[in-house]
Design a protein around this motif. Structure first.
Motif, PDB file in Angstrom:
ATOM      1  N   VAL A 277      29.608 -11.078  24.159  1.00 22.34           N
ATOM      2  CA  VAL A 277      28.657 -10.411  25.056  1.00 22.34           C
ATOM      3  C   VAL A 277      27.426  -9.952  24.298  1.00 22.34           C
ATOM      4  O   VAL A 277      26.289 -10.197  24.707  1.00 22.34           O
ATOM      5  CB  VAL A 277      29.331  -9.208  25.749  1.00 22.34           C
ATOM      6  CG1 VAL A 277      28.310  -8.391  26.518  1.00 22.34           C
ATOM      7  CG2 VAL A 277      30.444  -9.680  26.673  1.00 22.34           C
ATOM      8  N   GLU A 330      27.839 -17.319  33.638  1.00 28.72           N
ATOM      9  CA  GLU A 330      28.720 -16.153  33.600  1.00 28.72           C
ATOM     10  C   GLU A 330      27.897 -14.948  34.053  1.00 28.72           C
ATOM     11  O   GLU A 330      26.679 -14.916  33.888  1.00 28.72           O
ATOM     12  CB  GLU A 330      29.254 -15.893  32.179  1.00 28.72           C
ATOM     13  CG  GLU A 330      30.755 -15.978  32.044  1.00 28.72           C
ATOM     14  CD  GLU A 330      31.467 -14.736  32.550  1.00 28.72           C
ATOM     15  OE1 GLU A 330      30.887 -14.005  33.366  1.00 28.72           O
ATOM     16  OE2 GLU A 330      32.613 -14.535  32.155  1.00 28.72           O
ATOM     17  N   VAL A 332      27.742 -11.697  33.051  1.00 26.71           N
ATOM     18  CA  VAL A 332      27.085 -10.821  32.088  1.00 26.71           C
ATOM     19  C   VAL A 332      25.794 -11.434  31.532  1.00 26.71           C
ATOM     20  O   VAL A 332      24.734 -10.805  31.577  1.00 26.71           O
ATOM     21  CB  VAL A 332      28.058 -10.419  30.961  1.00 26.71           C
ATOM     22  CG1 VAL A 332      27.323  -9.762  29.820  1.00 26.71           C
ATOM     23  CG2 VAL A 332      29.137  -9.507  31.509  1.00 26.71           C
ATOM     24  N   PRO A 333      25.828 -12.680  31.023  1.00 30.43           N
ATOM     25  CA  PRO A 333      24.568 -13.258  30.538  1.00 30.43           C
ATOM     26  C   PRO A 333      23.486 -13.305  31.610  1.00 30.43           C
ATOM     27  O   PRO A 333      22.307 -13.069  31.320  1.00 30.43           O
ATOM     28  CB  PRO A 333      24.970 -14.667  30.099  1.00 30.43           C
ATOM     29  CG  PRO A 333      26.400 -14.565  29.759  1.00 30.43           C
ATOM     30  CD  PRO A 333      26.970 -13.561  30.720  1.00 30.43           C
TER      31      PRO A 333
END
Lengths: 425, 154
Positions: A277, A330, A332-333
């Motif tokens: 992350v 994804e 989070v990115p």
């Protein structure tokens, strides 16, 4: 000028280069092309992107989730949910949704949720005659909703990247999450009546009390975290450390369910996930620095404002852009990349940052389960041992319903903003 | 040659795993102590936030290197999977070379930054900032070793 780094980034991602590395390449190529830009901006920006105390909540919440998954906590929450809603139409399907509401309240990561709830519930559902595909679809839908239940990693990241109060965002997401959970339960009940799905006997008062006593300690943690942040006992990061301590005490001291090997594994697993992350966060910081120098945000702002249509159009635009990006990159990115660009525009249009954040969190929850490529869908499918293609037919109706709720949340900011206001944020 | 490299890689992975896990535990202890100190002694210690942030940076860079070893970085391979096996192998090699090039870039640029910041000291702990920035070239180096001892995909 702005399209070039995006193009380089997209090209490398399509070639299978990991997202963080594709971001660094794009940033480095632009730096090399510009005059008088030293390369040491690369490590400097990456470290600056990681260097944030609020961001520390990310590994700590992930770690707490891992401990609770193996520490006997998820099982107790599922049992309580079973005794409460198992007798409704579509009994076990309802149990999945309610378990996820509980479990997501103590865990911060979707993959941990899908693994924990899917691991327990898919075998139970198939034993009661649900197909593996249907079972996986229900678990996926519940986990997509569960992203809206605080604490969640994406909320922390949105808060840090956008400089928005994480505690307030936590509280604001609760009513939409419950609304969505009720919606899913209604839909499952309706399907169950039509197709005659099995349900369980109504649990006796004594059974419910026993299950509630067993689950009380894990559930009390939600109160500690959210209450502690609200009354200022601790910051979200400190709350995350308290969550780790609490779950360690429960798993080791009370339930005696965590072995030394599991403990070490949970530490390393967490370190790897934070590495994944945070390298994206650092690399995105490098690219947004390059963008800022090359005036991309200004160009973009002019472009978006030129489209017109005000708040509603912008929220729709946000949902439309996050759905495919979240599925491919994804969640989070996607949030890391888009928040610094889109949030200032939202503010300029007069959208409340907390309302905007809730819409973003809800949308990306759905996006990571979008067939055929959503990453969390792939995790759920590997837990349920089914092919994503076979699940999508069962999953789409749930996703469409949740998307409808997301639109409702976007159109009616009061759903999001009344609770924070009520408790004085 | 490759055998020796694999052996070195195994040692490094063990070391990284222990360090990254240990740093996470330190971060947890420091943040928890920060809360306890404030309530038990009414005394916020000035260095705990900085210490936890610096450990977190190192933990994240080591975790990122471990994620290269485990091939678990966020990525999107649904398109290249559709290629013929022959083409797929070539594209995977290309991707691996790209990741290796970024790792090398992290080493070179990271060392330059370390060299430059040896004299700057952090406000609370008074440690040279180069200690923090050193995590970047170290992670780049570890990534290169992991890549060169693994198979043909990043």
């Amino acid at each position: 000028m702005g399209a070039l780094p995006f193009g380089i980034f997209a090209l490398f991602v399509l070639l299978g280069v990991p997202i963080a590395f594709a971001l660094i390449i794009a940033g480095a190529l632009i730096l090399l092309g510009a005059e008088g830009m030293p390369l040491l901006i690369i490590p400097q920006q990456i470290v600056t992107g990681m260097d944030s105390f609020p961001m520390l909540a990310v590994p700590l919440f992930i770690w707490a989730g891992f401990i609770m998954d193996v520490g006997g906590i998820s099982r107790r929450l599922v049992e309580l949910a079973g005794s409460l809603v198992g007798h409704l139409p579509g009994g076990l399907g309802q149990v999945v949704v309610v378990s996820e509401v509980f479990f997501s309240g103590v865990s911060g990561s979707t993959s941990a949720d899908a693994a924990a709830i899917g691991g327990i519930m898919v075998p139970q559902l198939t034993a009661k005659g649900y197909s593996r595909e249907r079972a996986t679809a229900i678990v996926s839908a519940a986990c997509a909703m569960g992203i809206l239940i605080p604490p969640a990693i994406v909320m922390v990241i949105f808060g840090v990247m956008g400089n928005v109060s994480i505690g307030k965002l936590f509280v604001a997401c609760i009513p939409p999450a419950l609304l969505m959970a009720l919606g899913l339960m209604g839909q499952i009940g309706w399907q169950a009546r039509r197709h005659n799905w099995p349900k369980a006997e109504r649990a006796s008062g004594a059974t419910i009390r026993r299950a509630a006593t067993e689950a009380m300690l894990p559930l009390f943690m939600i109160v500690v975290i959210l209450g502690g942040i609200r009354i200022g006992l601790f910051t979200p990061t400190e709350a995350a450390a308290v969550a780790v301590a609490y779950s360690l005490i429960l798993a080791v001291g009370v339930y005696r369910a965590l072995s030394w090997t599991q403990f070490k594994d949970s530490l390393v697993q967490t370190a790897v996930v934070s590495g994944m992350v945070l390298l994206v966060v650092g690399a995105a910081r490098l690219l947004s620095w390059v963008f800022a120098v090359t005036l991309v945000p200004q160009d973009l702002a002019v472009m978006v404002m030129g489209i017109g249509g005000g708040q509603t159009a912008f929220l729709l635009f946000t949902i439309i852009i996050f759905l495919p990006l979240g599925a491919v990159l994804e969640g989070v990115p996607a949030v890391v990349l888009l928040t610094p660009i889109l949030l200032p525009l939202a503010k300029q249009l007069g959208i409340d940052p907390v309302h905007y954040g809730t819409v973003v969190v809800a949308t990306q929850g759905i996006s990571v389960f979008m067939p055929p490529v959503g990453v969390s869908l792939l995790v759920a499918c590997s837990v349920g041992r089914v092919e994503p293609a076979a699940v999508s037919r069962h999953l789409w109706p749930y996703l469409v319903l949740m998307l409808a709720f997301t639109l409702l949340i976007a159109m009616v900011p009061e759903i999001v903003l009344f609770l924070p206001k009520l408790i004085g944020y | 040659m490759l055998g020796a490299l694999k052996k070195i890689n195994r040692y490094l992975v063990t070391l990284e795993t222990a360090l990254a896990g240990g740093l996470l535990f330190v971060v947890f202890l420091v943040v928890l102590t920060q809360v306890l100190m404030r309530y038990l002694f009414g005394w916020p210690n000035p260095w705990s936030e900085e210490l936890s942030r610096f450990c977190f940076i190192w933990l994240s860079m080591l975790g990122a290197a471990l994620a290269v070893e485990r091939k678990s970085h966020f990525g999107f391979d649904q398109v290249v999977r559709k290629l013929s096996p022959e083409k797929y192998r070539w594209v995977r090699r290309l991707a691996k070379v790209t990741v290796a090039a970024v790792s090398a870039l992290l080493i070179v640029s990271g060392l330059a930054l370390v060299h430059l910041t040896g004299g700057q000291h952090s406000p609370a702990l008074d440690v040279p900032m180069s200690w923090v920035y050193a995590s970047v070239p170290v992670a780049g180096f570890l990534m290169l070793i992991h890549l060169s001892s693994g198979e043909d995909s990043p």
